[in-house]
Design an enzyme around this catalytic site. Structure first.
Site, PDB file in Angstrom:
ATOM      1  N   ASP A 358       0.827  -1.204   0.000  1.00  0.00           N
ATOM      2  CA  ASP A 358       0.000   0.000   0.000  1.00  0.00           C
ATOM      3  C   ASP A 358       0.865   1.261   0.000  1.00  0.00           C
ATOM      4  O   ASP A 358       0.527   2.277  -0.607  1.00  0.00           O
ATOM      5  CB  ASP A 358      -0.879   0.064   1.258  1.00  0.00           C
ATOM      6  N   GLU A 488      -6.988 -10.761  -4.587  1.00  0.00           N
ATOM      7  CA  GLU A 488      -6.766 -11.862  -3.643  1.00  0.00           C
ATOM      8  C   GLU A 488      -7.932 -12.854  -3.642  1.00  0.00           C
ATOM      9  O   GLU A 488      -7.936 -13.787  -2.844  1.00  0.00           O
ATOM     10  CB  GLU A 488      -6.548 -11.302  -2.238  1.00  0.00           C
TER      11      GLU A 488
HETATM   12  C1  BGC Z   1      -5.738  -5.887   0.104  1.00  0.00           C
HETATM   13  C2  BGC Z   1      -4.244  -5.767  -0.070  1.00  0.00           C
HETATM   14  C3  BGC Z   1      -3.736  -4.749   0.919  1.00  0.00           C
HETATM   15  C4  BGC Z   1      -4.155  -5.095   2.346  1.00  0.00           C
HETATM   16  C5  BGC Z   1      -3.787  -4.016   3.343  1.00  0.00           C
HETATM   17  C6  BGC Z   1      -6.046  -6.256   1.561  1.00  0.00           C
HETATM   18  O1  BGC Z   1      -7.432  -6.334   1.738  1.00  0.00           O
HETATM   19  O2  BGC Z   1      -6.246  -6.891  -0.743  1.00  0.00           O
HETATM   20  O3  BGC Z   1      -3.953  -5.346  -1.385  1.00  0.00           O
HETATM   21  O4  BGC Z   1      -2.344  -4.704   0.857  1.00  0.00           O
HETATM   22  O5  BGC Z   1      -5.553  -5.242   2.403  1.00  0.00           O
HETATM   23  O6  BGC Z   1      -4.421  -2.802   3.025  1.00  0.00           O
END
Ligand code: BGC
Length: 773
Positions: A358, A488
């Site tokens: 992020d 994800e």
């Molecule tokens: C997202 C990731 C992110 C993480 C922390 C997750 O829900 O899919 O891309 O790095 O949250 O914000």
């Protein structure tokens, strides 16, 4: 969505006390200064539901990993930024009865976060069970000027009684984390002692032995006049308080100023910590509330000068963006190279205060444009310092020869996340870290970063990619197997277009950087070559990959393939989902999610955002038109990227609709989870949606470009950009763009492709009727 806060341009205001919302408000009204921060817990005792949270950047605990099925390669622990010593507490007794908002009748309750000045204020009238009524006013801040300092002013007025008011400000080191894996207390007792009107508690974390000292010093007045009162101290394990018993008549007002200093062994020798903290608290008490407050609010005014976004004609949007900017600067100021930006900042326990991709993908652009270059440099430097650990991390997984895999989740450079599909497979984070170097250089033009640190990082990351691809005899192509892309909602996929694309870009960029440094700074290049054992022969393999890489495309649809077999899935769009199924991650089994075509967050679109210059507009449009409708945006990081690409494509309504999902995500609690903390990193995405989205800001070879549009809902908007020592104000009106150089010697900007010289204090007005949709 849960909208309960008043709309105001500069303030967040909660009227009326609702215990059901206490956790949410504790998150929303959080305060911090980039070094420490806290949830908006009450000063006085509160027996209702609450998440106590006071955090110090960099003070963490390696909590032993808890997993069902252990897999080799998992880290042993998950690092957590700890809930630390409570320095805000003030116990209040009225004629012996304790004030507790869960146990009395509360009226006229107002809680305000003054974002312009960085102040948390609260006022209420409480009628205790005895019938005694008091009016309370509290004001608190964590100083932006003195990073170890927090100050409270607490006032109580006796409304209908005479008798005594007892105030017992305290420091309490006995705190715990709700998310402790094994219900452990993470702190050990150090020392505790009292002194005149104050006290110090020192504690230390288990395992890593970070020492923390918190000291307080109090002053008390009645009706504005200092009281020469003998306080009664009590000292016990990890605790000290000073109790002031004050006799009052009806309408008397008692005022308490509590000065606190919280220091740690990160910044002071352990031996000196106690004495330093005690001395500092004495010093700041002498400076006094008024002056400390002034220094602090002046700092905020200065931050706003470089970062404000002003929206005319839409107060909710205005409040939303200022809230996001405010929370970002409360989380990170770039002064300490060891600190970074956790997805929840200092506002909750989730995500453990650790660093994710992020930072590079979302937060860096915000700081790059609103803070001096050194702030963005600190963020890059953070990863440079972690390079040896990233190389070790890759070695653990079987990579060799100086290949680096940065962790998905980290505190000190070590991986501390343990889900195989993320830890081992979400390797695209390496790409974002490399991209951040490129992004920094194209904005600042500061190429010296390459030789200073960037090139070493790029070489190590490219080595990783070159080993992560393998040659498929069957396809006669290089493929990348078993990855998780930014989406994800699918794991262990092959040939994720985004990951393979960014990997290729990274190897190409590294080779360009090698040539640049070799040509321009041969001596530094030689040092880097020796340090990294870099050999030109390595790039033969990189080039072979670039020549023969497999990047999936579907020719019929004219799109990039998110991964192999994506099109075998039953194809549906998010609009076909019933409302009752949303968000799918709360209503569907994980298995069902994995088999579905639904995309959690931008994946191909994330790549198109990063590399828009590599593709023509039709290609971007076809991919956006295909993937966005299949995206459920269940990561807070998703809508902003889509809003930017939608703006570029001229999909203004879509862009605005997506923007709204990020702008007030926490204020209106869209995801029903604000009680856990705020979405700090996606707040940077909101800023990007305006500046890179609506205003079309880009940086190319150190020059700024804009191609602005104006959402129908707004009359005008303006924002600041810090660029090469200049502070620009860019204002967008329906028919014109006005750029002013408020500070610095001037700048060259391109608006809709035309070049303009912006000199100091002169407005450049560009007629641009295309602005109105
Ligand atoms: C997202 C990731 C992110 C993480 C922390 C997750 O829900 O899919 O891309 O790095 O949250 O914000």
């Amino acid at each position: 969505m849960d909208k309960y806060l008043e709309t105001d341009e500069w303030k967040i205001i909660e009227e009326g006390f609702d215990p059901q919302r206490q956790r949410s408000s504790e998150s929303i009204f959080s305060i911090g200064n980039g070094h420490m921060g806290q949830r908006a817990n009450f000063e006085e005792h509160y027996s209702g539901d609450s998440l106590q949270g006071s955090y110090i950047g960099g003070i963490y605990y390696p909590d032993p990993t808890k997993v069902g099925w252990w897999k080799n390669g998992y880290p042993d622990y998950f690092a957590k930024v700890l809930n630390s010593v409570n320095w805000i507490g003030i116990d209040v007794y009225v004629n012996g009865e304790q004030l507790d908002l869960a146990e009395c009748s509360v009226t006229d309750f107002t809680r305000t976060l003054d974002m312009k000045q960085g102040l948390l204020q609260r006022s209420f009238v409480a009628e205790l069970q005895s019938g005694n009524k008091i009016a309370v006013e509290a004001c608190r801040f964590v100083s932006m000027e003195r990073t170890e300092v927090g100050v409270i002013e607490y006032k109580i007025k006796a409304l209908n009684f005479s008798g005594t008011v007892k105030l017992a400000p305290y420091i309490n080191g006995e705190v715990y984390n709700e998310d402790a894996n094994y219900d452990e207390i993470f702190w050990d007792e150090g020392t505790q002692d009292s002194f005149d009107d104050g006290g110090v508690v020192t504690t230390k974390t288990k395992k890593l032995a970070f020492h923390v000292a918190a000291a307080m010093k109090n002053t008390v007045q009645k009706n504005g006049k200092s009281l020469d009162l003998e306080a009664t101290a009590s000292v016990s394990s990890m605790y000290v308080d000073q109790a002031y018993e004050i006799s009052v008549e009806e309408n008397d007002e008692v005022q308490l100023q509590k000065y606190a200093v919280v220091s740690s062994s990160l910044n002071h020798a352990r031996k000196r910590l106690h004495s330093h903290t005690k001395q500092s608290v004495d010093d700041i008490a002498k400076v006094g509330f008024k002056q400390l407050k002034k220094e602090h609010t002046d700092r905020w005014l200065n931050i706003w000068k470089g970062s404000d976004v002003h929206i005319e004609g839409d107060d909710e949007a205005q409040q939303g963006i200022r809230f996001n900017i405010f929370q970002l600067y409360q989380t990170y100021t770039g002064e300490d190279e060891r600190l970074n930006i956790g997805p929840k900042g200092f506002t909750g326990e989730k995500y453990g205060g650790c660093t994710y991709w992020d930072t590079e993908a979302y937060c860096l652009p915000f700081y790059l444009n609103t803070a001096p270059d050194k702030v963005a440099r600190q963020l890059l430097w953070y990863r440079y310092r972690h390079l040896p650990k990233a190389i070790e991390n890759a070695q653990k997984l079987g990579f060799t020869d100086g290949a680096a895999l940065y962790p998905m989740v980290t505190m000190n450079g070590e991986e501390c996340h343990n889900e195989w599909e993320i830890t081992f497979e979400e390797v695209h984070r390496n790409g974002a870290i490399a991209y951040a170097i490129y992004n920094y250089i194209r904005h600042t033009g500061d190429e010296s970063y390459l030789e200073e640190a960037g090139l070493e990082v790029l070489i190590a990351i490219s080595r990783f990619w070159s080993q992560r691809f393998n040659f498929s005899e069957k396809r006669q192509k290089y493929v990348m197997l078993g990855v998780t892309g930014p989406n994800e909602y699918e794991n262990n996929i092959n040939n994720n277009w985004y990951t393979s694309y960014i990997a290729c870009w990274c190897m190409r960029y590294t080779m360009e950087a090698i040539e640049k440094v070799r040509d321009e700074s041969p001596e530094q290049f030689e040092e880097i070559r020796q340090k990294t054992s870099y050999d030109d022969a390595e790039t033969e393999h990189w080039n072979d990959i670039l020549d023969r890489v497999y990047l999936g495309e579907d020719e019929d649809l004219g799109i990039f393939l998110q991964q192999d077999n994506y099109l075998d899935k039953v194809q549906r769009t998010a609009s076909e989902l019933d409302k009752s199924e949303r968000p799918i991650n709360q209503h569907w089994s994980w298995d069902r999610i994995l088999r579905s075509c639904f995309i959690k967050q931008g994946d191909v679109v994330q790549g198109l955002y990063f590399f828009e210059d590599h593709f023509d507009e039709d290609t971007i449009r076809r991919n956006f038109d295909f993937y966005e409708p299949r995206t459920v945006h269940e990561s807070s990081l998703s809508p902003c990227i889509h809003a930017i690409v939608a703006s570029k494509l001229g999909y203004s309504d879509k862009a605005y609709q997506l923007y709204l999902r990020t702008a007030r995500l926490d204020l209106d609690d869209y995801n029903k989870e604000v009680h856990q903390g705020l979405h700090i990193t996606s707040m940077a995405g909101t800023w990007m949606s305006i500046v890179e989205g609506f205003a079309g800001k880009r940086a190319k070879e150190g020059k700024l470009h804009f191609s602005p549009s104006l959402p129908d809902e707004w009359q005008a908007y303006s924002f600041k950009i810090l660029h090469k020592g200049n502070r620009l104000n860019v204002r967008l009106e329906p028919e014109q763009v006005i750029i002013t150089c408020e500070k610095g010697s001037g700048s060259t900007c391109y608006v809709y492709g035309e070049k303009y010289e912006i000199s100091q204090d002169k407005e450049v007005i560009i007629s641009a009727p295309v602005l109105s949709k």
